[in-house]
Design an enzyme around this catalytic site. Sequence first.
Site, mmCIF file in Angstrom:
data_model
loop_
_atom_site.group_PDB
_atom_site.id
_atom_site.type_symbol
_atom_site.label_atom_id
_atom_site.label_comp_id
_atom_site.label_asym_id
_atom_site.label_seq_id
_atom_site.Cartn_x
_atom_site.Cartn_y
_atom_site.Cartn_z
ATOM 1 N N GLU A 16 0.841 -1.199 0.000
ATOM 2 C CA GLU A 16 0.000 0.000 0.000
ATOM 3 C C GLU A 16 0.870 1.240 0.000
ATOM 4 O O GLU A 16 1.879 1.313 0.707
ATOM 5 C CB GLU A 16 -0.893 -0.002 1.245
ATOM 6 C CG GLU A 16 -1.739 1.261 1.397
ATOM 7 C CD GLU A 16 -2.521 1.272 2.704
ATOM 8 O OE1 GLU A 16 -3.495 0.507 2.781
ATOM 9 O OE2 GLU A 16 -2.143 2.018 3.634
ATOM 10 N N ALA A 126 -19.581 0.342 4.331
ATOM 11 C CA ALA A 126 -18.918 -0.054 3.088
ATOM 12 C C ALA A 126 -19.852 -0.864 2.197
ATOM 13 O O ALA A 126 -19.813 -0.747 0.971
ATOM 14 C CB ALA A 126 -17.658 -0.860 3.416
ATOM 15 N N TYR A 146 -11.113 -7.237 9.818
ATOM 16 C CA TYR A 146 -10.407 -7.012 11.074
ATOM 17 C C TYR A 146 -10.166 -8.338 11.783
ATOM 18 O O TYR A 146 -11.106 -8.921 12.331
ATOM 19 C CB TYR A 146 -11.219 -6.092 11.991
ATOM 20 C CG TYR A 146 -11.193 -4.641 11.592
ATOM 21 C CD1 TYR A 146 -10.467 -3.702 12.320
ATOM 22 C CD2 TYR A 146 -11.894 -4.196 10.475
ATOM 23 C CE1 TYR A 146 -10.437 -2.372 11.958
ATOM 24 C CE2 TYR A 146 -11.870 -2.866 10.093
ATOM 25 C CZ TYR A 146 -11.147 -1.956 10.842
ATOM 26 O OH TYR A 146 -11.117 -0.631 10.463
ATOM 27 N N LYS A 166 -21.201 -8.159 3.852
ATOM 28 C CA LYS A 166 -20.428 -7.289 2.966
ATOM 29 C C LYS A 166 -19.849 -8.084 1.793
ATOM 30 O O LYS A 166 -19.934 -7.647 0.641
ATOM 31 C CB LYS A 166 -19.317 -6.605 3.771
ATOM 32 C CG LYS A 166 -18.482 -5.615 2.999
ATOM 33 C CD LYS A 166 -17.660 -4.723 3.911
ATOM 34 C CE LYS A 166 -16.662 -5.483 4.745
ATOM 35 N NZ LYS A 166 -15.763 -4.577 5.520
#
Length: 286
Positions: A16, A126, A146, A166
């Site tokens: 990232e 999200a 998480y 999700k």
Amino acid sequence: MFKNKYTGEDVIFSCEVFPPKRNDDMYDIFRTLDEITDLKPDFISVTYGAGGSNSKKTATIASYIKNICEVQPLAHMTAAGMTEEKLDELLSELKRKQVDQILALRGDKPRDMSEEEFEARHYKFASDLIDDIKKKGDFKITAACYPEIHPESVNLDDDLKFLKYKVDRGVESLISQMFFDNEKFYDFLDNLKKYDVTCPVHAGIMPITRANQLGTSVSLSGSSVPQKLSNLIAKYADDPAGMRQAGIEYAIWQCEDLLRHNVKGIHLYCMNKSDITKEIYEAISG
């Protein structure tokens, strides 16, 4: 992608980066990306601020990754502070730049947004953002997870049910929040199986190379800190060079242990440090 030295299977390697605050520093991130590209990562994710405060820089950097570096970019997009109009603009910009993969996140409250405005936001989660992205274009979507439960979840069951919901909205892979205790991650993977979450999960690893870095990282991720890491920070608190090397070695140890457990993807939160990224990559891929 590289071969797992312990199992012989393919391992997806990614990292990232984040946009610089100043426009003058854009050349620095391009140079960093050129150096990271030499490692041939499978993808590079690009962050941006809550509500899209750096969205144009994110799109520009993602385009550079795709069209100059010839690596797959993953553009971050947060629900917090997002409107449907803004989403249309961002998706159109990404399409123009040939970026078709998005990391959809809820995100934190923007600093200039009141609590009342945050509570009344258009996209609550999200998953809401994912629904609209899927409607508005042919984008591949990654989401966050998480290993130690989202800080706002009531309990583990609540957290995993929401994650499952999700994923079912159209998520193709997951990137974990940073963690420092691998056993927590292995427990998390076992729990995902119980909830029939079968998409690939990339393990998020952040090298702690400064003593004061840990406090910020833990406050953002909710990650627990093993005694082994606490001892390193105490030992090298007044030795920046020693702390840097110890932090890199701890990250390498984490990655090596993940490989022994046949984890299929490692995602490095490299803080725009190509030298640290290279040192860890070479240690785990050789």
